[in-house]
Design an enzyme around this catalytic site. Structure first.
Site, PDB file in Angstrom:
ATOM      1  N   GLY A  11       1.451  -1.348  -0.080  1.00  0.00           N
ATOM      2  CA  GLY A  11       0.232  -0.409   0.094  1.00  0.00           C
ATOM      3  C   GLY A  11       0.937   1.422   0.162  1.00  0.00           C
ATOM      4  N   ASP A  69       8.879   7.209   9.541  1.00  0.00           N
ATOM      5  CA  ASP A  69       8.478   6.818  10.658  1.00  0.00           C
ATOM      6  C   ASP A  69       7.143   7.497  11.047  1.00  0.00           C
ATOM      7  OD1 ASP A  69       8.334   4.801  13.513  1.00  0.00           O
ATOM      8  OD2 ASP A  69      10.160   6.027  14.046  1.00  0.00           O
ATOM      9  N   GLY A 153      -3.955   1.859  13.469  1.00  0.00           N
ATOM     10  CA  GLY A 153      -3.719   2.778  15.257  1.00  0.00           C
ATOM     11  C   GLY A 153      -4.688   3.397  16.197  1.00  0.00           C
ATOM     12  N   TYR A 154      -4.416   4.333  16.318  1.00  0.00           N
ATOM     13  CA  TYR A 154      -4.996   5.195  18.125  1.00  0.00           C
ATOM     14  C   TYR A 154      -5.664   6.281  16.271  1.00  0.00           C
ATOM     15  CZ  TYR A 154      -0.477   4.386  20.281  1.00  0.00           C
ATOM     16  OH  TYR A 154      -0.022   3.636  21.090  1.00  0.00           O
ATOM     17  N   HIS A 180      -0.505  13.808   9.150  1.00  0.00           N
ATOM     18  CA  HIS A 180       0.814  13.880   9.333  1.00  0.00           C
ATOM     19  C   HIS A 180       1.630  13.196   7.733  1.00  0.00           C
ATOM     20  CE1 HIS A 180      -0.711  10.367  10.556  1.00  0.00           C
ATOM     21  NE2 HIS A 180      -0.134   9.761  10.753  1.00  0.00           N
TER      22      HIS A 180
HETATM   23  P1  IMP Z   1       5.679   3.083  12.824  1.00  0.00           P
HETATM   24  O1  IMP Z   1       5.192   2.109  11.491  1.00  0.00           O
HETATM   25  O2  IMP Z   1       6.861   2.772  12.916  1.00  0.00           O
HETATM   26  O3  IMP Z   1       5.781   4.080  11.816  1.00  0.00           O
HETATM   27  O4  IMP Z   1       4.778   2.950  13.659  1.00  0.00           O
HETATM   28  C1  IMP Z   1       3.742   3.964  13.936  1.00  0.00           C
HETATM   29  C2  IMP Z   1       2.599   3.528  15.037  1.00  0.00           C
HETATM   30  O5  IMP Z   1       2.266   4.769  15.201  1.00  0.00           O
HETATM   31  C3  IMP Z   1       1.383   3.007  14.153  1.00  0.00           C
HETATM   32  O6  IMP Z   1       1.226   1.313  14.506  1.00  0.00           O
HETATM   33  C4  IMP Z   1       0.894   3.524  15.033  1.00  0.00           C
HETATM   34  O7  IMP Z   1       0.124   2.917  16.053  1.00  0.00           O
HETATM   35  C5  IMP Z   1       0.639   4.885  15.303  1.00  0.00           C
HETATM   36  N1  IMP Z   1       0.344   5.549  13.980  1.00  0.00           N
HETATM   37  C6  IMP Z   1       0.924   6.232  13.176  1.00  0.00           C
HETATM   38  N2  IMP Z   1       0.039   7.240  12.018  1.00  0.00           N
HETATM   39  C7  IMP Z   1      -1.377   6.598  12.381  1.00  0.00           C
HETATM   40  C8  IMP Z   1      -2.299   6.987  12.165  1.00  0.00           C
HETATM   41  O8  IMP Z   1      -2.558   7.655  11.115  1.00  0.00           O
HETATM   42  N3  IMP Z   1      -3.383   6.823  13.574  1.00  0.00           N
HETATM   43  C9  IMP Z   1      -3.582   5.873  14.130  1.00  0.00           C
HETATM   44  N4  IMP Z   1      -2.397   5.440  14.784  1.00  0.00           N
HETATM   45  C10 IMP Z   1      -0.785   5.596  13.867  1.00  0.00           C
END
Ligand code: IMP
Length: 199
Positions: A11, A69, A153-154, A180
């Site tokens: 994706g 990240d 996620g959140y 973001h």
């Molecule tokens: P990454 O994959 O290491 O960047 O971890 C990102 C983590 O941050 C995810 O597992 C989510 O818990 C949280 N996160 C990042 N972006 C989002 C978003 O757009 N919505 C909800 N949670 C997010």
């Protein structure tokens, strides 16, 4: 110019490829190259982690590389979960466990003190090592209970005042337009478009 994306997520690869079409870059997914183990996310900031992943891939394949990240910062928790967002409730914890822990940690914090933001950093490491980062943020506040079924996620506990809904109650298009990640990607695209124009 060829740029390797430091992810095997289809994706994310499709999104970046379409965003950067017409900018003179060919996006290659890590999934199409020999398997590599990306470095652990041990940095203290989102840009640090993105740079570490992009640098690793760039050096390993001798090409330009992009990595991202992202995570959630909550003011009342001193910026936590931050770079530990994905594993807040423990290594391998799922989304629901993570946001349930967050709601528990926020118990007793009143409405006016629940400010939070999602942050995303994208790092670009060019062949030879020149490094740039592009960042984006989305402001909101932590809700008192989860609501909405979209996103990940959140999102169910992240209330966006300007929309009057949680991120999980937005359609994917509505979220992408303000997120973001969307904002960091717009900055990345502007840089590639300018570079393409000048070369
Ligand atoms: P990454 O994959 O290491 O960047 O971890 C990102 C983590 O941050 C995810 O597992 C989510 O818990 C949280 N996160 C990042 N972006 C989002 C978003 O757009 N919505 C909800 N949670 C997010």
């Amino acid at each position: 110019m060829k740029i390797i994306l430091a992810t095997t997520n289809k994706g994310k690869t499709a999104e970046i490829r379409s965003l950067l079409s017409g900018c003179g870059v060919e996006i290659i997914s890590l999934a199409d190259l020999s398997a590599v183990q990306l470095p652990e996310e041990t940095g203290e900031t989102f840009p640090d982690n993105a740079i570490a992943k992009a640098r690793f891939v760039s050096e390993r394949f001798g090409a330009g590389a992009l990595a991202d990240d992202s995570g959630l910062e909550v003011d009342a928790l001193g910026g936590r979960p931050g770079v530990r967002s994905a594993r807040y409730a423990g290594e391998g914890a799922g989304d629901e466990a993570n946001y349930t822990k967050l709601l528990a940690d926020m118990e007793g914090v009143p409405k006016g003190a629940r400010a939070a933001r999602f942050r995303c950093a994208i790092a670009l490491v060019m062949p030879g090592g020149a490094t740039m980062t592009f960042e984006g943020a989305l402001d909101g506040e932590i809700a008192f209970s989860p609501s909405g079924a979209n996103g990940f996620g959140y999102d169910p506990v992240f209330f966006i005042p300007e929309k009057g809904r949680t991120a999980a109650e937005l359609t994917p298009d509505e979220k992408n337009a303000i997120s973001h990640r969307g904002r960091a990607l717009v900055r990345l695209k502007a840089w590639f478009a300018l570079r393409h124009k000048l070369t």
